[in-house]
Design a protein around this motif. Structure first.
Motif, PDB file in Angstrom:
ATOM      1  N   ALA A  27       2.299   3.088  20.409  1.00  0.00           N
ATOM      2  CA  ALA A  27       3.057   3.755  21.473  1.00  0.00           C
ATOM      3  C   ALA A  27       2.253   4.951  21.953  1.00  0.00           C
ATOM      4  CB  ALA A  27       4.408   4.224  20.937  1.00  0.00           C
ATOM      5  N   GLY A  28       2.540   5.403  23.149  1.00  0.00           N
ATOM      6  CA  GLY A  28       1.932   6.654  23.569  1.00  0.00           C
ATOM      7  C   GLY A  28       1.483   6.677  25.012  1.00  0.00           C
ATOM      8  N   ARG A  29       0.805   7.757  25.327  1.00  0.00           N
ATOM      9  CA  ARG A  29       0.239   7.931  26.657  1.00  0.00           C
ATOM     10  C   ARG A  29      -1.239   8.239  26.498  1.00  0.00           C
ATOM     11  NH1 ARG A  29       3.239  12.633  29.676  1.00  0.00           N
ATOM     12  NH2 ARG A  29       1.827  11.922  31.273  1.00  0.00           N
ATOM     13  N   ILE A  30      -2.018   7.827  27.461  1.00  0.00           N
ATOM     14  CA  ILE A  30      -3.457   8.092  27.422  1.00  0.00           C
ATOM     15  C   ILE A  30      -3.813   8.900  28.664  1.00  0.00           C
ATOM     16  CG2 ILE A  30      -5.730   6.997  27.533  1.00  0.00           C
ATOM     17  CD1 ILE A  30      -4.609   4.748  25.850  1.00  0.00           C
ATOM     18  N   ARG A  31      -4.618   9.916  28.441  1.00  0.00           N
ATOM     19  CA  ARG A  31      -5.040  10.766  29.554  1.00  0.00           C
ATOM     20  C   ARG A  31      -5.703   9.924  30.641  1.00  0.00           C
ATOM     21  NH1 ARG A  31      -9.123  14.787  27.755  1.00  0.00           N
ATOM     22  NH2 ARG A  31      -8.793  14.006  25.652  1.00  0.00           N
ATOM     23  N   GLY A  32      -5.335  10.175  31.870  1.00  0.00           N
ATOM     24  CA  GLY A  32      -5.989   9.481  32.972  1.00  0.00           C
ATOM     25  C   GLY A  32      -5.460   8.090  33.246  1.00  0.00           C
ATOM     26  N   ARG A  33      -4.472   7.653  32.452  1.00  0.00           N
ATOM     27  CA  ARG A  33      -3.871   6.352  32.737  1.00  0.00           C
ATOM     28  C   ARG A  33      -2.408   6.570  33.082  1.00  0.00           C
ATOM     29  NH1 ARG A  33      -6.725   1.520  29.841  1.00  0.00           N
ATOM     30  NH2 ARG A  33      -8.485   2.539  28.857  1.00  0.00           N
ATOM     31  N   LYS A  34      -1.925   5.787  34.026  1.00  0.00           N
ATOM     32  CA  LYS A  34      -0.580   6.028  34.528  1.00  0.00           C
ATOM     33  C   LYS A  34       0.483   5.381  33.638  1.00  0.00           C
ATOM     34  CE  LYS A  34       1.888   5.782  38.854  1.00  0.00           C
ATOM     35  NZ  LYS A  34       2.642   4.519  38.698  1.00  0.00           N
ATOM     36  N   GLY A  35       0.202   4.187  33.154  1.00  0.00           N
ATOM     37  CA  GLY A  35       1.212   3.473  32.369  1.00  0.00           C
ATOM     38  C   GLY A  35       1.436   4.112  31.004  1.00  0.00           C
ATOM     39  N   THR A  36       2.639   3.902  30.469  1.00  0.00           N
ATOM     40  CA  THR A  36       2.963   4.466  29.158  1.00  0.00           C
ATOM     41  C   THR A  36       3.663   3.408  28.308  1.00  0.00           C
ATOM     42  OG1 THR A  36       5.120   5.180  29.942  1.00  0.00           O
ATOM     43  CG2 THR A  36       3.327   6.779  30.080  1.00  0.00           C
ATOM     44  N   ILE A  37       3.664   3.619  27.010  1.00  0.00           N
ATOM     45  CA  ILE A  37       4.398   2.719  26.116  1.00  0.00           C
ATOM     46  C   ILE A  37       5.363   3.532  25.267  1.00  0.00           C
ATOM     47  CG2 ILE A  37       4.221   1.081  24.208  1.00  0.00           C
ATOM     48  CD1 ILE A  37       1.523   0.267  25.299  1.00  0.00           C
ATOM     49  N   THR A  38       6.649   3.270  25.464  1.00  0.00           N
ATOM     50  CA  THR A  38       7.674   3.912  24.663  1.00  0.00           C
ATOM     51  C   THR A  38       8.218   2.844  23.728  1.00  0.00           C
ATOM     52  OG1 THR A  38       8.221   5.223  26.609  1.00  0.00           O
ATOM     53  CG2 THR A  38       9.790   5.276  24.790  1.00  0.00           C
ATOM     54  N   GLN A  39       8.341   3.199  22.455  1.00  0.00           N
ATOM     55  CA  GLN A  39       8.766   2.183  21.484  1.00  0.00           C
ATOM     56  C   GLN A  39      10.124   2.506  20.903  1.00  0.00           C
ATOM     57  OE1 GLN A  39       6.682   0.976  17.939  1.00  0.00           O
ATOM     58  NE2 GLN A  39       4.809   0.711  19.116  1.00  0.00           N
ATOM     59  N   MET A  40      10.957   1.482  20.795  1.00  0.00           N
ATOM     60  CA  MET A  40      12.222   1.657  20.124  1.00  0.00           C
ATOM     61  C   MET A  40      12.402   0.533  19.102  1.00  0.00           C
ATOM     62  SD  MET A  40      15.701   2.858  21.831  1.00  0.00           S
ATOM     63  CE  MET A  40      15.517   4.575  21.489  1.00  0.00           C
ATOM     64  N   PRO A  41      11.852   0.712  17.903  1.00  0.00           N
ATOM     65  CA  PRO A  41      12.051  -0.296  16.874  1.00  0.00           C
ATOM     66  C   PRO A  41      13.455  -0.166  16.299  1.00  0.00           C
ATOM     67  CG  PRO A  41      10.199   1.186  16.362  1.00  0.00           C
ATOM     68  CD  PRO A  41      11.013   1.808  17.440  1.00  0.00           C
ATOM     69  N   ILE A  42      14.041  -1.286  15.948  1.00  0.00           N
ATOM     70  CA  ILE A  42      15.362  -1.258  15.314  1.00  0.00           C
ATOM     71  C   ILE A  42      15.205  -1.813  13.911  1.00  0.00           C
ATOM     72  CG2 ILE A  42      17.706  -2.189  15.386  1.00  0.00           C
ATOM     73  CD1 ILE A  42      17.324  -2.421  18.436  1.00  0.00           C
ATOM     74  N   LEU A  43      15.783  -1.153  12.936  1.00  0.00           N
ATOM     75  CA  LEU A  43      15.757  -1.732  11.597  1.00  0.00           C
ATOM     76  C   LEU A  43      17.102  -1.536  10.931  1.00  0.00           C
ATOM     77  CD1 LEU A  43      15.376   0.757   9.343  1.00  0.00           C
ATOM     78  CD2 LEU A  43      13.125   0.790  10.375  1.00  0.00           C
ATOM     79  N   THR A  44      17.458  -2.495  10.086  1.00  0.00           N
ATOM     80  CA  THR A  44      18.708  -2.354   9.344  1.00  0.00           C
ATOM     81  C   THR A  44      18.348  -1.889   7.937  1.00  0.00           C
ATOM     82  OG1 THR A  44      18.511  -4.710   8.991  1.00  0.00           O
ATOM     83  CG2 THR A  44      20.149  -4.012  10.559  1.00  0.00           C
ATOM     84  N   MET A  45      18.952  -0.790   7.554  1.00  0.00           N
ATOM     85  CA  MET A  45      18.645  -0.229   6.246  1.00  0.00           C
ATOM     86  C   MET A  45      19.379  -1.040   5.190  1.00  0.00           C
ATOM     87  SD  MET A  45      18.984   3.831   7.081  1.00  0.00           S
ATOM     88  CE  MET A  45      20.559   3.811   7.905  1.00  0.00           C
ATOM     89  N   PRO A  46      18.653  -1.653   4.259  1.00  0.00           N
ATOM     90  CA  PRO A  46      19.341  -2.415   3.213  1.00  0.00           C
ATOM     91  C   PRO A  46      20.278  -1.492   2.438  1.00  0.00           C
ATOM     92  CG  PRO A  46      16.990  -2.912   3.235  1.00  0.00           C
ATOM     93  CD  PRO A  46      17.198  -1.761   4.170  1.00  0.00           C
ATOM     94  N   GLY A  47      21.545  -1.876   2.356  1.00  0.00           N
ATOM     95  CA  GLY A  47      22.524  -1.056   1.649  1.00  0.00           C
ATOM     96  C   GLY A  47      22.738   0.304   2.281  1.00  0.00           C
ATOM     97  N   ASP A  48      22.453   0.433   3.588  1.00  0.00           N
ATOM     98  CA  ASP A  48      22.580   1.707   4.304  1.00  0.00           C
ATOM     99  C   ASP A  48      21.790   2.826   3.633  1.00  0.00           C
ATOM    100  OD1 ASP A  48      24.212   0.415   6.015  1.00  0.00           O
ATOM    101  OD2 ASP A  48      26.089   1.346   5.349  1.00  0.00           O
ATOM    102  N   ASP A  49      20.735   2.455   2.919  1.00  0.00           N
ATOM    103  CA  ASP A  49      19.997   3.441   2.128  1.00  0.00           C
ATOM    104  C   ASP A  49      18.780   3.915   2.911  1.00  0.00           C
ATOM    105  OD1 ASP A  49      18.606   4.892   0.309  1.00  0.00           O
ATOM    106  OD2 ASP A  49      18.133   3.213  -1.018  1.00  0.00           O
TER     107      ASP A  49
END
Lengths: 580, 460
Positions: B286-308
């Motif tokens: 994920a991230g932004r690079i100097r001098g480039r217009k496009g960006t990558i925003t990441q939203m990973p989803i994970l399920t915590m085993p046993g809500d731990d």
């Protein structure tokens, strides 16, 4: 360059960053070029005729049978002018040069020397013909940045000799600036193997604090120049912010910041921010005294293992010039994990939680490279090491935290609960400790105030009493407490919320001089005395703790001229309490 | 290209091939079964004697008579702008019945690391329309902010709502979404697809589907495929990409499976010691690079085993990502949507993305105040459970009420409710107004006088 044939072999096996080669001679920690692309690697084991090499770059596409060349040299860094303001990867390749060579993403097999071969530096010798030169002695000076005078050292591994030639003027680092009668040609730089501590004459006791401008650290848990400290904490508790604060404001002359297996954006933040920030002592940008080593989490794991050694060798080099150097390693857990990963590939017998059995000794060796020393050149210099630790699940009983705590003298325990209520820096004052408090006592009473140590002890006692009272409050509510104890809770609240809480992002509050710390602490003690006096003279607790002026008192720390703000608040409080 | 029929051993998802010519590390492998079907694999370990291959589609039906072909290439994705609007399998093949993707470029799916020197620090505020995120844990463009959830919690709804509503204000450009499903059920995937179709978002989306009944090992490719597509679109076509990866827990399980099959020394709870590094090579893309217009925003989803939250998967993730949004079963049980527990949640990049000129000048201090007030209220609940509400002081009772209202009115909102940042901040002020004014110690006087409802009403 011709390579002796016994140093050339070929690849037998590739497993991730571990390459096994055969048919060549090698010693432990020799640097090798692996495969057709010449990827950099280091010998980490010898089994029969097989040589085990950890490679600092991605090995995708490399095949068995490709050639391996042993350079015959250990992994070394280049030490000379051009280090300051630079940002390196774990094996001292300058990231700006890598960007020029391979674009925004880091390519493979790129060779980039740590120091520029082209830049010319104005060299002023301090020795003259006929002078006797010992190893590690200062032979001249180069003004490297506005605030750093680079003292050019004779390499610690040469033989003593008499100067036969010495030149003044503009030189690149590869040109000879002095010649000794034994034939040694001295240049502006020399190489040093990263895994070998640089020599010094003797270690000196830790008597001077490293002032960090952070109230909770300087007042309660100070670290000495040449000392060692660890900051363990779960994610989100503010390790990195604390490390950044130390890199920004501690009164070291040189700062080496090692981003070891952490986030890319954090290094970017340093790169964007440090040139803008002003060093409170010199008024010059902080970048002018900073060296960055950045091997982020997605960069090759073997180079991450090397990055802490690269960083500390650079720090020792500046120490040898007679400077106070602070080194921030964020995070030593990632370094330990890199060791574990390599160890696993080597199929070594694992110790606790899969870490290699030599984890403890490696950590100890690293921290032992800290210290305040008399250098070979006769100066006094120091390396202070602050290591962040990232315990899995915030559990301090895991091996990296435990082995670190056995070595370091200062423990700054970060607390997720404090962080969740936005009490920053989230350093738990009951759990943390500093073993330097006694040896620094004299410095504080001489340089800050006679009563400093008493004030410190008083404040700590209040905080501890508060903690035990809180247990009762949890059960019965605060109204059930006697009046004097309710006042104590209020004073403790002021110490916590006004004194301990410090805003890293507030332009004024981000740095707090020791003088200001003293003034604030003294005022809080004064408040405490007034409160009890008012209680005796018949005021109720509610009247006291709601007295007008406390709000201004709490805000005084945000003012540039905190002293008059503090005084104004104090006299207002006094008037409202005692009507005069 | 030579074929080998020298499989000496099959273990779980791995096959061992002997007596080969030199085979490159990470090389792509094709395995032909006796019935003529083919499988794909990748070289994990190579030496002059034996080559270890992980088979993405599993080893069912493989025997020692299968022929193995080493392609001389590493795993690559066919990249093209035409990927937008398409549904691909977890290993990058079209599964929507459409034509093959004609590649403009074939990119290796293991992306090189972004040079930290080339990065630009993310600063642009993304308005998601969700108060608990925008106000309390602001997302910025180029950030990686995971959702830590538990089984049965509405994390997918939240991800969808964000994908639907996310915008950078003042810029009309929408995000393009790259969606990677790893081991989720058909029902869940169907819901995503349906919603993408309904809102027309599918035209601006690339979908990679590895469902629960698809081979587990293929999951190791899916996030890398998705991020390669994202990088291509962001850096070649200047698009702003939101990458949703769900569910990272399934990915980590697959990683553990491979590690166990290779008989590696396990780290915590059987997960391999290199899981941190492995996850970092995904999240750090994920991230932004100097001098480039496009960006990558990441939203990973994970399920915590046993809500731990201390389980290795959320733990290692939290150490890499720039914060986390934590969902709470307790809030969910109270009927609050989105059930975001703001106390353990965090956005590390928000400090640079909020304040004057970005969101509103009072936002940073407002945020501090909201946090500490809510934390105090929640603490008091513990006390009430022991001594009862009567034993509380008047001040404490106000904080208790604040915490309740905070959850009921501020956190709680509709699945289709798109709140702008001013609304969120003003709503927060309304709640803060319940507290005594002198308890608002974290906010400067000038902001109190400007935004506190009491003064605001007077001045208008």
């Amino acid at each position: 360059m011709e390579v002796r044939s016994e140093l050339v072999g070929n690849i037998y096996r590739i497993s991730g960053p571990l390459v096994v080669a055969e048919g060549l001679k090698a010693r432990m920690y020799d640097l090798c070029k692996v495969g057709e692309e010449g990827l950099m690697g280091e010998v980490v084991g010898l089994v029969g005729s097989k040589v085990l090499i950890q490679v600092y770059e991605d090995t995708s596409g490399v095949r068995p049978g490709e050639k391996v060349v042993n350079t015959g040299m250990p992994l070394s860094v280049e030490l000379g002018p051009g280090l300051i303001r630079n940002i390196y990867d774990g094996v001292q390749r300058p990231l700006p040069i890598l960007k020029d060579m391979s674009g925004d993403f880091i390519g493979r097999g790129i060779e980039a020397p740590g120091l520029s071969r082209k830049t010319k530096w104005a060299f002023k010798p301090v020795v003259k013909r006929g002078d006797k030169i010992k190893p590690g002695e200062i032979i001249g000076k180069v003004q490297e940045t506005e605030i750093v005078e680079h003292r050019v050292l004779a390499p610690p591994n040469i033989k003593s000799g008499v100067v036969t030639e010495v030149y003044e003027g503009e030189f690149t680092i590869e040109e000879t600036v002095a010649v000794l009668d034994n034939g040694s040609e001295l240049k502006l730089y020399h190489k040093w193997p990263v895994r070998v501590p640089r020599p010094y004459v003797e270690k000196l006791p830790p008597e001077i604090p490293l002032i960090t401008g952070q109230r909770v650290l300087d007042t309660f848990f100070p670290v000495a120049k040449g000392g060692t400290a660890a900051i363990p904490g779960p994610f989100g508790s503010g390790k990195t912010v604390t490390q950044h604060q130390l890199a920004k404001w501690s009164d070291a002359q040189i700062v080496v910041y090692i981003g070891c297996g952490e986030r890319g954006n954090e290094m970017t933040e340093v790169l964007e921010e440090f040139p803008e920030l002003e060093d409170p002592r010199t008024g010059k940008p902080l970048m002018e005294r900073t060296v960055l080593v950045a091997n982020t989490s997605n960069m090759p794991v073997a180079a991450r293992e090397a990055s802490v050694y690269t960083g500390i060798t650079i720090a020792e080099y500046f120490r040898d010039m007679g400077y106070d150097v602070a080194i921030q390693a964020d995070s030593t857990s990632r370094w330990a994990e890199a060791m574990r990963e390599i160890s696993g590939r080597l199929e070594e017998m694992p110790g606790e939680e899969g870490y290699p059995a030599y984890l403890a000794s490696r950590l100890a060796e690293f921290y032992e490279r800290a210290g305040r020393v008399r250098t070979l050149s006769g100066n006094v210099g120091s390396v202070t090491v602050v290591g962040a630790v990232s315990p899995p699940g915030g559990d301090f009983s895991e091996p990296v935290t435990q082995n670190t705590l056995r070595i370091v003298k200062v423990f700054w325990a970060l607390d997720a609960k404090l962080a969740a209520r936005r009490h920053f820096p989230a350093i738990n004052w009951l759990q943390s400790y500093s073993l330097y408090v006694d040896s620094l006592r004299e410095w504080y009473s001489k340089n800050v105030a006679e009563e400093w140590n008493e004030l410190r002890t008083w404040a700590m006692r209040i905080l501890q009493e508060e903690a035990s009272l809180q247990e009762i409050v949890q059960l019965v509510g605060s109204d059930a407490l006697p009046e004097s104890q309710r006042l104590l809770l209020e004073v403790a609240r002021i110490i916590r919320e006004v004194y301990l809480v410090q805003y890293a992002y507030h332009p004024v509050d981000t740095y707090c001089s020791v003088q200001k710390q003293y003034d604030m602490l003294k005022s809080i003690k004064q408040l405490n005395d007034w409160f009890y006096k008012a209680l005796e003279s018949g005021k109720t607790v509610d009247e006291i703790i709601n007295v007008e002026g406390l709000e201004e008192f709490a805000r005084a720390k945000f003012e540039k001229d905190y002293k008059s703000a503090l005084d104004a608040a104090m006299s207002k409080i006094r008037k409202n309490l005692f009507g005069e | 290209m030579k074929e080998y029929r020298t499989i000496s051993q099959v273990a779980g998802p791995l096959i061992f091939v002997e007596k080969t010519d030199p085979v490159a590390y990470n090389e792509l492998v094709t395995i032909t079964l006796p019935d003529g079907t083919t499988r794909k694999g990748q070289v994990l370990d190579t030496s002059k004697d034996v080559v270890v291959v992980q088979v993405f589609e599993g080893t069912r039906g493989i025997d020692t008579s299968c022929s193995v072909r080493f392609t001389g290439d590493i795993v690559k994705l066919n990249c093209s702008k035409d990927m937008l609007g398409r549904i691909l399998s977890g290993s990058g093949e079209p599964i929507d019945g459409g034509p093959k993707i004609v590649p403009e470029e074939r990119r290796p799916i293991v992306g090189a690391a972004i040079n930290p020197y080339a990065r630009q620090y993310p600063r642009e505020f993304i308005q998601t329309g969700i108060s608990a995120i925008d106000g309390m844990n602001t997302l910025v463009r180029g950030q990686k902010l995971p959702i830590f959830s538990g089984s049965g919690l509405p994390h997918n709804d939240i991800a969808l709502q964000i994908a639907r509503q996310a915008k950078v204000r003042g810029q009309e450009e929408e995000f393009a979404v790259v969606f990677a499903a790893m081991g989720i059920t058909y029902e869940e995937a169907y819901k995503f697809m349906k919603e993408f179709e309904r809102t027309g978002a599918l035209e601006r989306a690339v979908v990679f589907l590895n469902l629960a009944n698809d081979p587990a090992i293929e999951r190791l490719l899916t996030p890398r495929m998705a991020l390669t597509a994202a990088e291509f679109l962001a850096y070649e076509y200047d698009l702003h990409i939101l990458v949703i990866l769900t569910d990272m827990t399934n990915y980590c399980e697959a990683l553990r499976e491979i590690s166990a099959a290779r008989e590696e020394v396990p780290g915590r709870r059987g997960y391999p010691g290199y899981m941190y590094t492995d996850l970092a090579t995904i999240y750090e893309r994920a991230g932004r690079i100097r001098g480039r217009k496009g960006t990558i925003t990441q939203m990973p989803i994970l399920t915590m085993p046993g809500d731990d939250i201390t389980h290795p998967i959320p733990d290692l993730t939290g150490y890499i990502t720039e914060g986390q949004i934590v969902l709470s079963r307790e809030l969910h049980a109270k009927g609050i949507y989105p059930p975001i527990n703001v106390l353990p949640s965090l956005s590390r990049l928000m400090k640079e993305g909020i304040g004057a000129g970005l969101t509103r000048e009072d936002h940073p201090q407002w945020n501090d105040q909201m946090y500490s007030a809510y934390a105090e209220g929640v603490d008091l609940r513990g006390l009430v459970a022991i001594v009862g509400e009567e034993a509380l002081s008047e001040r404490d009772r106000l904080f208790l009420k604040f915490a309740d209202e905070f959850e009921r009115r501020f956190v709680n909102q509709g699945r289709y409710e798109d709140r702008n940042i001013e609304y969120t901040l003003d709503l927060g002020w309304e709640l803060l107004a319940m507290l005594p004014e002198r308890a608002l110690t974290k906010i400067e006087r000038k902001f109190i006088e400007k935004y506190h409802p009491k003064y605001k009403a007077k001045s208008s």
